[in-house]
Design an enzyme around this catalytic site. Structure first.
Site, PDB file in Angstrom:
ATOM      1  N   ARG A   1      -3.168  -2.416  -3.290  1.00  0.00           N
ATOM      2  CA  ARG A   1      -3.604  -1.774  -2.907  1.00  0.00           C
ATOM      3  C   ARG A   1      -3.500  -0.224  -4.142  1.00  0.00           C
ATOM      4  O   ARG A   1      -2.672   0.617  -3.729  1.00  0.00           O
ATOM      5  CB  ARG A   1      -3.707  -1.570  -1.838  1.00  0.00           C
TER       6      ARG A   1
ATOM      7  N   ARG B   1     -10.265   8.250  21.053  1.00  0.00           N
ATOM      8  CA  ARG B   1      -9.336   8.458  22.356  1.00  0.00           C
ATOM      9  C   ARG B   1      -9.114   9.077  23.375  1.00  0.00           C
ATOM     10  O   ARG B   1      -9.535   9.316  23.985  1.00  0.00           O
ATOM     11  CB  ARG B   1      -8.463   7.375  22.715  1.00  0.00           C
TER      12      ARG B   1
ATOM     13  N   HIS C   1     -13.028   2.239   0.840  1.00  0.00           N
ATOM     14  CA  HIS C   1     -13.274   1.544   1.948  1.00  0.00           C
ATOM     15  C   HIS C   1     -13.318   0.311   1.275  1.00  0.00           C
ATOM     16  O   HIS C   1     -14.607  -0.607   2.716  1.00  0.00           O
ATOM     17  CB  HIS C   1     -13.215   1.689   3.528  1.00  0.00           C
TER      18      HIS C   1
ATOM     19  N   LEU D   1     -15.378   2.953  10.646  1.00  0.00           N
ATOM     20  CA  LEU D   1     -14.754   3.784  11.480  1.00  0.00           C
ATOM     21  C   LEU D   1     -13.791   4.754  11.796  1.00  0.00           C
ATOM     22  O   LEU D   1     -12.812   3.515  12.700  1.00  0.00           O
ATOM     23  CB  LEU D   1     -15.824   4.736  12.202  1.00  0.00           C
ATOM     24  N   GLY D   2     -12.615   5.386  11.453  1.00  0.00           N
ATOM     25  CA  GLY D   2     -11.256   5.886  11.635  1.00  0.00           C
ATOM     26  C   GLY D   2     -11.297   6.978  11.957  1.00  0.00           C
ATOM     27  O   GLY D   2     -12.315   7.693  11.234  1.00  0.00           O
TER      28      GLY D   2
ATOM     29  N   ASN E   1     -13.375   0.125  18.855  1.00  0.00           N
ATOM     30  CA  ASN E   1     -12.956  -0.552  19.576  1.00  0.00           C
ATOM     31  C   ASN E   1     -13.384   1.085  20.599  1.00  0.00           C
ATOM     32  O   ASN E   1     -12.710   1.676  22.243  1.00  0.00           O
ATOM     33  CB  ASN E   1     -10.918   0.493  20.346  1.00  0.00           C
TER      34      ASN E   1
ATOM     35  N   ILE F   1     -12.145   2.808  15.492  1.00  0.00           N
ATOM     36  CA  ILE F   1     -13.325   3.555  16.283  1.00  0.00           C
ATOM     37  C   ILE F   1     -14.265   2.560  16.773  1.00  0.00           C
ATOM     38  O   ILE F   1     -14.387   2.215  17.481  1.00  0.00           O
ATOM     39  CB  ILE F   1     -13.679   4.903  15.464  1.00  0.00           C
ATOM     40  N   GLY F   2     -14.444   1.988  15.674  1.00  0.00           N
ATOM     41  CA  GLY F   2     -15.955   1.014  15.519  1.00  0.00           C
ATOM     42  C   GLY F   2     -15.547  -0.166  16.128  1.00  0.00           C
ATOM     43  O   GLY F   2     -16.128  -0.973  16.923  1.00  0.00           O
TER      44      GLY F   2
ATOM     45  N   LYS G   1       3.446   0.917   3.445  1.00  0.00           N
ATOM     46  CA  LYS G   1       2.814  -0.016   4.152  1.00  0.00           C
ATOM     47  C   LYS G   1       2.524  -1.224   3.467  1.00  0.00           C
ATOM     48  O   LYS G   1       2.456  -1.802   2.290  1.00  0.00           O
ATOM     49  CB  LYS G   1       1.268   0.207   5.018  1.00  0.00           C
TER      50      LYS G   1
ATOM     51  N   ARG H   1     -11.718  15.734   8.151  1.00  0.00           N
ATOM     52  CA  ARG H   1     -12.562  16.148   6.991  1.00  0.00           C
ATOM     53  C   ARG H   1     -13.625  15.872   7.844  1.00  0.00           C
ATOM     54  O   ARG H   1     -14.753  15.127   8.562  1.00  0.00           O
ATOM     55  CB  ARG H   1     -13.016  14.931   6.109  1.00  0.00           C
TER      56      ARG H   1
ATOM     57  N   ASN I   1       1.228  -1.608   0.211  1.00  0.00           N
ATOM     58  CA  ASN I   1      -0.122   0.003   0.004  1.00  0.00           C
ATOM     59  C   ASN I   1       0.550   1.595  -0.029  1.00  0.00           C
ATOM     60  O   ASN I   1       1.272   1.727   1.023  1.00  0.00           O
ATOM     61  CB  ASN I   1      -0.787   0.253   1.054  1.00  0.00           C
TER      62      ASN I   1
ATOM     63  N   GLY J   1     -10.514   8.139   8.751  1.00  0.00           N
ATOM     64  CA  GLY J   1     -11.781   8.199   7.550  1.00  0.00           C
ATOM     65  C   GLY J   1     -12.866   7.048   7.616  1.00  0.00           C
ATOM     66  O   GLY J   1     -12.274   5.647   8.338  1.00  0.00           O
TER      67      GLY J   1
ATOM     68  N   GLU K   1      -8.001  -5.037   6.029  1.00  0.00           N
ATOM     69  CA  GLU K   1      -7.681  -5.018   4.437  1.00  0.00           C
ATOM     70  C   GLU K   1      -6.711  -5.839   3.722  1.00  0.00           C
ATOM     71  O   GLU K   1      -6.776  -5.822   2.969  1.00  0.00           O
ATOM     72  CB  GLU K   1      -7.219  -3.284   4.584  1.00  0.00           C
TER      73      GLU K   1
END
Length: 394
Positions: free
Chosen positions: A87, A281, A176, A205-206, A331, A328-329, A17, A237, A10, A208, A381
């Site tokens: 990617r 967080r 995504h 959810l992150g 944690n 986020i989703g 990455k 954003r 990526n 982005g 991913e």
């Protein structure tokens, strides 16, 4: 037949990455990040066998970084590397699935670059470098947008003059896709449902974020559009704003397009609302300490997320479940709880203990007894890219 190994790459403009994915192993034999490429501070970080290490590679470009990576990959794969999956963020309307790289595919990715000027050129850098280093190895492009090419026209078209779509590709594409595909398939497995006849609402959810309606394994609608700016409130954003905001700011504040674009992409979202951070967080801790900006940012984030999921339900004939994923989703029990509280008309409710349990990679159902299914499903991913690469190779 022995389990196959795929190197997933990526590329960003100054980073790579990577992860080595073995189809039979849950954990990656090798993963890491090359960052600050093109500068004197370029460095390669990697994890292998539970250990972490780094190597300074001053002024290295993508090809040099991949050359340093090659011996590690071959070692971790025991000399058996079966392919590379790249990617690529934007496939436009040209790619509805992953495609094995050839001259025509590469040329089309370059042609689509104006739709993703920060991403596709970087991906092409990595592709060019990898093809030079691994000329005989099968390589595949996996597109973030491809999963959403199943959306019907009434979902992807904007109410704009026809020529903007026909001549310039102005339409909703969505992003995504690899994550939405992976977690909806995994969610169906967890629920004991056939993926090809199941129906899901997914919230990735992150920093982005996006939502997606998935019916029988196909995307029917998603919250991101022509660019990843459309839709939800995100880390920095804005998500959806009045389309006339640009001209309002230009007329009244004298802002140019570049300044407005930077503000909407880099200074807005959770950061703009809270005035302190784009990290959920940090905001949750600040909210507990009485910070009003943090509390407002979380409330807006969850309300807008609930609105988006409710609107995505228009694409479903039935609901087999809601899936939360992403940093986020996966944690934030608080975000999940506040969001589901806005969706009472869908009959959704959470079990507080189960919701609190699902953090740091713990997956599972979190709905209250007798209510529609709600799942926390960690995304992967890299594995999805590897699976699509293998499917393309046959």
């Amino acid at each position: 037949m022995p389990a196959r190994n795929i190197l997933v790459i990526n590329c960003g403009s100054s980073s790579i990455k990577f992860a080595l994915v073995n189809e039979a192993q849950e954990h990656f034999p090798l993963s890491g990040l090359a960052e600050r490429l093109g500068s004197a501070d370029a460095v390669l970080h990697w994890q292998r066998d539970g250990g972490k290490d780094s190597l300074a590679i001053p002024n290295a470009d993508h090809r040099i970084a991949l050359a340093h990576l090659l011996p590690m990959v071959q070692g971790a794969a025991d000399g058996h590397l079966h392919g590379i999956g790249h990617r690529v963020v934007h496939g436009g309307e040209s790619f509805t699935r992953a495609r094995r790289l050839d001259d025509q595919v590469i040329a089309t990715i370059a042609t689509i670059a104006p739709l993703a000027p920060l991403h596709n050129p970087a991906a092409l850098q990595g592709i060019e470098a990898a093809l030079k280093l691994f000329p005989t190895l099968p390589q595949v492009a996996v597109f973030d947008t491809a999963f959403h090419q199943s959306m019907p026209e009434h979902a992807y078209r904007y109410a704009l003059p026809e020529a903007l779509y026909r001549e310039h590709g102005v339409r909703r594409y969505g992003f995504h896709g690899t994550s939405h595909h992976y977690v909806s398939h995994r969610g169906a497995q967890m629920a004991g449902l056939p993926y090809a006849s199941s129906s899901w609402l997914v919230a990735h959810l992150g920093n982005g974020s996006s939502t997606c309606a998935i019916v029988n394994g196909e995307s029917r609608d998603t919250s991101m559009g022509l660019t990843p700016l459309e839709g939800l409130v995100m880390g920095t954003r804005s998500g959806d704003v009045d389309p006339n905001l640009h001209s309002h700011l230009a007329r009244n504040l004298g802002w140019n397009l570049e300044k407005i674009d930077h503000m909407l992409n880099n200074d807005s979202g959770l950061l703009g609302l809270s005035g302190m951070s784009n990290d959920m967080r940090t905001l949750e801790q600040a909210r507990e300490q009485g910070h009003p900006g943090a509390a407002l940012a979380i409330e807006v984030f969850c309300y807008r997320l609930g609105k988006s999921l409710a609107s995505m339900s228009c694409a479903l004939e039935r609901l087999d479940g809601v899936i939360f994923t992403g940093g986020i989703g996966e944690n934030s029990p608080l975000v999940r709880s506040k969001t589901i509280a806005h969706l009472k008309l869908l009959g959704l409710a959470l079990d507080d203990a189960q919701n609190a349990r699902c953090v740091r990679g713990v997956a599972g159902p979190i709905e209250a007894a007798g209510h529609p299914r709600v799942l926390v499903v960690p995304t992967n991913e890299e594995r999805q890219i590897a699976l699509e690469t293998l499917a393309s190779l046959g």
